[in-house]
Structures are given as C-alpha cells and as structure tokens.
Design a protein around this motif. Structure first.
Motif, PDB file in Angstrom:
ATOM      1  N   ASP A  93       0.794  -1.203   0.000  1.00 21.12           N
ATOM      2  CA  ASP A  93       0.000   0.000   0.000  1.00 21.12           C
ATOM      3  C   ASP A  93       0.842   1.275   0.000  1.00 21.12           C
ATOM      4  O   ASP A  93       0.586   2.240  -0.699  1.00 21.12           O
ATOM      5  CB  ASP A  93      -0.801  -0.048   1.306  1.00 21.12           C
ATOM      6  N   ARG A  97       0.819   4.420  -2.528  1.00 20.13           N
ATOM      7  CA  ARG A  97       0.444   5.704  -1.903  1.00 20.13           C
ATOM      8  C   ARG A  97       1.526   6.757  -2.096  1.00 20.13           C
ATOM      9  O   ARG A  97       1.240   7.908  -2.454  1.00 20.13           O
ATOM     10  CB  ARG A  97       0.162   5.493  -0.413  1.00 20.13           C
ATOM     11  N   ASP A 267     -11.418  -0.263  -4.605  1.00 15.20           N
ATOM     12  CA  ASP A 267     -10.352   0.287  -3.774  1.00 15.20           C
ATOM     13  C   ASP A 267      -9.228  -0.732  -3.738  1.00 15.20           C
ATOM     14  O   ASP A 267      -9.476  -1.932  -3.653  1.00 15.20           O
ATOM     15  CB  ASP A 267     -10.867   0.510  -2.348  1.00 15.20           C
ATOM     16  N   ASP A 268      -8.014  -0.272  -3.799  1.00 15.73           N
ATOM     17  CA  ASP A 268      -6.839  -1.133  -3.664  1.00 15.73           C
ATOM     18  C   ASP A 268      -6.643  -2.133  -4.801  1.00 15.73           C
ATOM     19  O   ASP A 268      -5.842  -3.045  -4.677  1.00 15.73           O
ATOM     20  CB  ASP A 268      -6.853  -1.912  -2.336  1.00 15.73           C
TER      21      ASP A 268
END
Ligand code: OGA
Ligand code: NI
Length: 359
Positions: A93, A97, A267-268
């Motif tokens: 992540d 990010r 998401d993700d």
C-alpha cells in the motif's frame, strides 16, 4: 530507447491551465477539444449487474487449492475482455500511496515549474502530449508525463521531476514491484490457457525488462460530455498496470462487443490490461482491449499507466505454442517498426493491430 526520441507529438496547449481559465470564467471550451463521439456512444455503467469487468485475486493464484480455477478465470478474462482488476496484488500500500502522492504534488506545481520537464522537439518523453500529428486533429482533454523507466540505463533525467524530491525513489520502488507482478501474471496467463508458464515471460524478461510510465492528468471540464480525456486506443506493449488517484473519480472505459463499458475500479485494485504484443504473441487468444478515458465535470483525475514492453529486437509474431492446432492469425513484423508506427500516428482504436491480421 534512443530511436524513439526521433519522433514526437506536435506541441499543444497545456490543458490544466486551459481548464483553469475555462472553468473559472465560464469560457467556451475550444473547438479542437469538442468531439461528437464523446456523447453519442452507448455506455454501459460499471455497476450494471453482469457487466462489470472480471476481478482476479492474486492470493487465489498463489494458493494451490484455488490456483487451477483462478488461472482459468484469468485466462478467460484475458480472452474475452483483455482487462481485469487485480486484488490482493501484493504491491505494498505504501508504495502506491507514495507514488500517487508524489505525482499529485508534481501537478500542483506552478506551470513554469512543471515545464522544466517539458518534452523537447522530437522527444517522446517528458511533460506534454502524445499522438498529435496534424494541426487539425481533435485533441484530448489531458496533459501527460511520459518517462522511460527501465532499463535503468535508458532513463533520461532531463524529464524527471526533481520536486517532490522523493519522486525518483517512489517511481523506482513501484517500477520493480510492477515488473515483478507482471512476470507472475504472464506465467499465470499462459497456464490459464494451457501453455507452458514460462512461454510469455521469456519475451519480456532479460535486457532490463523495458518499462515506460505514462502519468495522465485529466482536469475537470464544464463540457465533460463533449470532450474525451484519452482517445480510443490499445496499448502497444505487453501488460499495462494502471493505478488511479482516488476511486471516487472514474474515467476509464473499455470496448467489448461494440459497446463501451465504464470501469469502476475497486479500492486497492490494480487494473491490468492486455496490449497488442500479447494479442499477437498469443495468436489472438488474448485480446488487446480498446479503451479510452472520459472526463468528470468538476473533479480532476490522475492515472498512472505502467507499460511493459518486449525487448526491442523482437520479431513479433504468434508463438508456436499458441498456434498449435490453429492457423496463424497475424503477420510477423519487427517489433521496433510496429512500435515506431504506433507512435508516429494518431490513436486509432484497434486499426493498426487489425492491419496485421491475416484475412
Ligand atoms: C493509457 C490509458 C487510461 C486511464 O495511459 O494508456 O489507457 O484511465 N490510460 O487513464
Ligand atoms: Ni491505454
């Protein structure tokens, strides 16, 4: 890719700056950005039941219990759609990010600062636009930053942002994660259609695994229904991994059976699509998906496409393992010629690919 620098796009206006003027003062969007096809095509919403693009789970591919079934699902996603969303993809992540936040910061810089990374005449890389080949061609409502990322010796730092200072590091870290993931996926894709897993990976490995990164900046537009962010096209290489800034602004659409489908990214998830090289290598088993990007009326959108290319000296044609028992469906061509022709023309959906099809 030294050869690639001999061609490039005609210079066009900076769209982020143009959008700030148009949107702020209610000025008209210039004619060159208005296109009829933007609003006339039928769009299937991404949330229509049964129409969503396939979701593939890397955890399931890595678990011997579920490997077989998930591989078949992956194979058919690449065959029928040429695109899927990958969940549990294993890229930390923090890596995505950091990359996205550095990119967002770059686009917040004043125009003059961003222009330090501007394309040079005849260059492919840098901040500007691509595929503009004539003065009367319709234009996309976007700016882009294209960088050759791998092999690392090919990096041309004239075009790499120096602000934020962590930009290079963030790209570097994501680049190796993306390359690793791509190799894994290529193995599973081959396996999913009954071909020896190392077959595809071999074409992309070695020689520093060429990788290019295109960052797309799509400003909002008051006339969103009449402009396009990115014209219909296919990606020329192997696999593309696409990240987008925040999932409350969607824009990617893919064409299947003559209809456009909106992609609603989870998401993700990383969106993965098949490019021309994989369609040809697989003798048409995998589909190089035609796709485009549309614009939001009041929110910006940023996406990052990481393209994985084969080595430059590849003679591009169907691999024997994929032709078995079938006829040869594509003419062979030098990959370098194919790529140069792609770059020298305007985006044209699947036309350039279909010209290579036999019958
Ligand atoms: C690309 C691309 C789609 C998007 O850069 O090739 O297809 O949603 N981007 O920005
Ligand atoms: Ni694309």
């Amino acid at each position: 890719m030294a050869e690639a620098r001999t061609i490039g796009s005609l210079p066009v206006a900076n769209v982020q700056a143009l959008a700030a003027t148009c949107n702020g003062l209610d000025e008209q969007v210039p004619e060159r950005y208005l296109r009829t096809e933007a609003s006339s095509d039928e769009i299937i919403a991404g949330d229509d039941s049964g129409s969503a693009i396939p979701i593939i789970d890397l955890d399931k591919l890595l678990d011997p219990q579920s490997l077989e079934a998930e591989c078949v699902k992956l194979g058919s996603a690449c065959q029928n759609w040429g695109i899927f969303q990958l969940v549990n993809h294993g890229v930390p992540d923090e890596v995505t990010r950091n990359l996205m936040s550095d990119i967002a910061e770059f686009f917040k810089l004043p125009l003059e600062a961003k222009k330090e990374c501007s394309q040079q005449p005849g260059s492919l890389e840098g901040y500007g636009q691509a595929f503009v080949v004539s003065e009367d061609q319709k234009l996309d409502w976007a700016d882009m930053l294209y960088l050759q990322v791998q092999p690392s010796a090919s990096r041309d730092f004239r075009f790499w942002p120096t602000h934020p200072a962590s930009f290079r590091h963030s790209v570097n870290v994501y680049s190796s994660e993306a390359a690793k993931l791509t190799c894994r996926l290529l193995e599973f894709m081959a396996k999913g259609v009954g071909v020896e897993p190392a077959t595809l990976r071999g074409v992309f490995e070695g020689q520093g695994q060429p990788q290019g990164m295109r960052v797309n900046y799509y400003p909002p537009c008051q006339d969103a229904d009449r402009v396009l962010g990115l014209s219909p096209h296919t990606d020329p290489g192997g696999l593309t991994l696409l990240l987008q800034m925040n999932n409350d602004v969607q824009g990617l659409q893919v064409k299947k059976d003559g209809k456009w489908f909106a992609v609603v990214a989870l998401d993700d998830a990383i969106i993965v699509n098949v490019g021309d090289v994989l369609e040809i290598l697989s003798n048409g088993k995998f589909r190089s998906v035609e796709h485009r990007a549309v614009i939001h009326p009041n929110k910006e959108r940023i996406s990052v496409a990481m393209f994985h290319y084969p080595c430059q000296n590849l003679m591009l044609g169907p691999l024997p393992e994929f032709v078995k028992g079938d006829k040869m469906r594509y003419r062979s061509t030098s990959y370098q010629d194919f790529f140069m022709q792609y770059l020298a023309a305007k985006l044209d959906g699947r036309d350039h690919l279909e010209r290579l099809m036999l019958e």
